[in-house]
Design a protein around this motif. Structure first.
Motif, mmCIF file in Angstrom:
data_model
loop_
_atom_site.group_PDB
_atom_site.id
_atom_site.type_symbol
_atom_site.label_atom_id
_atom_site.label_comp_id
_atom_site.label_asym_id
_atom_site.label_seq_id
_atom_site.Cartn_x
_atom_site.Cartn_y
_atom_site.Cartn_z
ATOM 1 N N ARG A 14 0.747 -1.301 0.113
ATOM 2 C CA ARG A 14 -0.029 -0.015 0.043
ATOM 3 C C ARG A 14 0.922 1.300 0.113
ATOM 4 O O ARG A 14 0.554 2.208 -0.823
ATOM 5 C CB ARG A 14 -0.842 0.092 1.236
ATOM 6 N N GLY A 15 1.878 1.450 0.745
ATOM 7 C CA GLY A 15 2.618 2.392 0.934
ATOM 8 C C GLY A 15 3.491 2.527 -0.643
ATOM 9 O O GLY A 15 3.652 3.793 -0.857
ATOM 10 N N ILE A 16 4.004 1.249 -1.223
ATOM 11 C CA ILE A 16 4.677 1.404 -2.346
ATOM 12 C C ILE A 16 3.677 2.160 -3.398
ATOM 13 O O ILE A 16 4.296 2.863 -4.250
ATOM 14 C CB ILE A 16 5.433 0.050 -2.695
ATOM 15 N N GLU A 17 2.588 1.599 -3.558
ATOM 16 C CA GLU A 17 1.679 2.013 -4.583
ATOM 17 C C GLU A 17 1.236 3.734 -4.437
ATOM 18 O O GLU A 17 1.341 4.282 -5.247
ATOM 19 C CB GLU A 17 0.234 1.574 -4.428
ATOM 20 N N THR A 52 17.879 3.509 -1.270
ATOM 21 C CA THR A 52 17.279 3.573 0.118
ATOM 22 C C THR A 52 16.159 3.048 -0.040
ATOM 23 O O THR A 52 15.671 2.081 0.846
ATOM 24 C CB THR A 52 16.782 5.146 0.302
ATOM 25 N N ALA A 53 15.221 2.995 -1.207
ATOM 26 C CA ALA A 53 13.839 2.458 -1.245
ATOM 27 C C ALA A 53 14.268 0.914 -1.118
ATOM 28 O O ALA A 53 13.368 0.132 -0.481
ATOM 29 C CB ALA A 53 12.985 2.795 -2.501
ATOM 30 N N ALA A 54 15.285 0.541 -1.623
ATOM 31 C CA ALA A 54 15.747 -1.061 -1.950
ATOM 32 C C ALA A 54 15.792 -1.500 -0.575
ATOM 33 O O ALA A 54 15.139 -2.567 0.031
ATOM 34 C CB ALA A 54 16.704 -1.230 -2.596
ATOM 35 N N PHE A 55 16.498 -0.848 0.575
ATOM 36 C CA PHE A 55 16.817 -1.364 1.472
ATOM 37 C C PHE A 55 15.875 -1.216 2.732
ATOM 38 O O PHE A 55 15.346 -1.949 3.419
ATOM 39 C CB PHE A 55 18.366 -0.795 2.302
ATOM 40 N N VAL A 56 14.991 -0.078 2.526
ATOM 41 C CA VAL A 56 13.788 0.052 3.391
ATOM 42 C C VAL A 56 12.841 -1.116 3.153
ATOM 43 O O VAL A 56 12.182 -1.603 4.029
ATOM 44 C CB VAL A 56 13.311 1.493 3.128
ATOM 45 N N ILE A 57 12.443 -1.251 1.582
ATOM 46 C CA ILE A 57 11.409 -2.326 1.625
ATOM 47 C C ILE A 57 12.065 -3.703 1.996
ATOM 48 O O ILE A 57 11.231 -4.462 2.548
ATOM 49 C CB ILE A 57 11.309 -2.469 -0.275
ATOM 50 N N ALA A 93 11.249 6.070 4.562
ATOM 51 C CA ALA A 93 10.761 4.825 5.357
ATOM 52 C C ALA A 93 9.181 5.387 5.751
ATOM 53 O O ALA A 93 8.540 4.353 5.676
ATOM 54 C CB ALA A 93 11.501 4.592 6.598
ATOM 55 N N GLN A 94 8.937 6.609 6.392
ATOM 56 C CA GLN A 94 7.656 7.239 6.764
ATOM 57 C C GLN A 94 6.797 6.965 5.597
ATOM 58 O O GLN A 94 5.692 6.337 5.779
ATOM 59 C CB GLN A 94 7.667 8.058 7.153
ATOM 60 N N ALA A 95 7.258 7.202 4.441
ATOM 61 C CA ALA A 95 6.328 7.181 2.931
ATOM 62 C C ALA A 95 5.782 5.679 2.817
ATOM 63 O O ALA A 95 4.827 5.182 2.629
ATOM 64 C CB ALA A 95 6.789 8.087 2.046
ATOM 65 N N LEU A 96 7.187 4.952 2.501
ATOM 66 C CA LEU A 96 6.854 3.460 2.169
ATOM 67 C C LEU A 96 6.189 2.720 3.132
ATOM 68 O O LEU A 96 5.352 1.756 2.882
ATOM 69 C CB LEU A 96 8.357 2.873 1.985
ATOM 70 N N GLY A 97 6.564 3.102 4.375
ATOM 71 C CA GLY A 97 5.900 2.251 5.642
ATOM 72 C C GLY A 97 4.643 2.973 6.073
ATOM 73 O O GLY A 97 4.402 2.460 7.548
ATOM 74 N N ALA A 98 4.040 3.806 5.570
ATOM 75 C CA ALA A 98 3.021 4.367 6.129
ATOM 76 C C ALA A 98 1.938 3.529 6.781
ATOM 77 O O ALA A 98 1.206 3.883 7.611
ATOM 78 C CB ALA A 98 2.430 5.312 5.087
ATOM 79 N N HIS A 99 1.630 2.447 6.170
ATOM 80 C CA HIS A 99 1.002 1.418 6.763
ATOM 81 C C HIS A 99 1.257 0.263 7.736
ATOM 82 O O HIS A 99 0.433 -0.675 7.810
ATOM 83 C CB HIS A 99 -0.079 0.712 5.590
ATOM 84 N N CYS A 100 2.629 0.298 7.629
ATOM 85 C CA CYS A 100 3.125 -0.712 8.522
ATOM 86 C C CYS A 100 3.356 -0.138 10.009
ATOM 87 O O CYS A 100 3.449 0.745 10.370
ATOM 88 C CB CYS A 100 4.957 -0.789 7.960
ATOM 89 N N PRO A 101 3.485 -1.192 10.802
ATOM 90 C CA PRO A 101 3.244 -1.073 12.335
ATOM 91 C C PRO A 101 4.653 -0.860 12.640
ATOM 92 O O PRO A 101 4.821 -0.770 14.219
ATOM 93 C CB PRO A 101 2.787 -2.235 12.884
ATOM 94 N N PHE A 102 5.612 -0.104 12.226
ATOM 95 C CA PHE A 102 6.961 0.016 12.813
ATOM 96 C C PHE A 102 7.204 1.603 13.269
ATOM 97 O O PHE A 102 6.983 2.494 12.667
ATOM 98 C CB PHE A 102 7.784 -0.359 11.734
ATOM 99 N N LYS A 103 7.753 1.637 14.440
ATOM 100 C CA LYS A 103 8.372 2.898 14.813
ATOM 101 C C LYS A 103 9.647 2.937 14.534
ATOM 102 O O LYS A 103 10.727 2.358 15.001
ATOM 103 C CB LYS A 103 8.232 3.108 16.516
ATOM 104 N N VAL A 104 9.958 4.152 13.601
ATOM 105 C CA VAL A 104 11.098 4.527 13.080
ATOM 106 C C VAL A 104 11.864 5.602 13.661
ATOM 107 O O VAL A 104 10.896 6.677 13.808
ATOM 108 C CB VAL A 104 11.265 4.647 11.675
#
Length: 183
Positions: A14-17, A52-57, A93-104
């Motif tokens: 969802r974040g990637i899209e 960056t997107a590669a390692f964040v994903i 990370a915030q943009a790609l992981g917007a729907h992920c439950p992680f605190k960065v």
């Protein structure tokens, strides 16, 4: 190759899209599948090619698929040579992981020391940091690096050029052994 061809968690997709990614760049196509297999990866490519997107994903996928047995400390550490790069990585990370439950949590000098300390003490999943401030908190036992499952060293060549080799060695000694983490 398209991102939909990879076995990625739905929250991450969802974040990637949402950021508008559809096709992998060459560096992503080479590195993400290897990282998703749990292999260590070293990549070199021009600025703006999607490293960056590669390692964040890859990092988010690993953390999503491998649920922690307990919440004892950060599960991932991303090291960068400058605060500007830390801020950029956290934004991605915030943009790609917007729907992920992680605190960065970004950690770097020149900003409110107690606020960062408090954030670390309250618990974070991923630390994105410059070495100096990170070591300062580690030496005070504000958090433990003993449960880190994934390590990313962004712009490693620049970190060496800037004289961070001793700091990197110190941090690496505090992490689980290389066979127990992905780099």
């Amino acid at each position: 190759m398209k991102f939909t061809e990879l076995d990625l968690p739905s929250e991450l997709m969802r974040g990637i899209e949402q950021v508008g990614f559809t096709d992998l760049t060459p560096v992503q196509e080479e590195s993400i599948p290897l990282a998703l297999q749990g292999r260590d990866v070293a990549a070199q490519a021009q600025t703006g090619t999607g490293k960056t997107a590669a390692f964040v994903i890859a990092l988010f996928t690993r953390l999503q698929k491998n649920k922690p047995s307990s919440k004892k400390g950060p599960r991932a550490l991303v090291l960068a040579p400058t605060r500007e790069l830390v801020v950029q990585i956290c934004a991605d990370a915030q943009a790609l992981g917007a729907h992920c439950p992680f605190k960065v949590q970004p950690i770097f000098g020149g900003v409110d020391y107690e606020k960062q300390r408090s954030a670390l003490q309250s618990g974070v999943d991923i630390i994105v940091a410059t070495p100096g401030r990170l070591i300062d908190y580690a030496k005070q036992n504000v958090f433990s690096l003993g449960h880190v499952e994934s390590l990313v060293i962004d712009e490693a060549d620049r970190m060496f050029d800037m004289g961070f080799i001793r700091d990197l060695r110190y941090i690496l000694r505090k992490l689980p052994p290389f066979e127990k983490r992905q780099t």
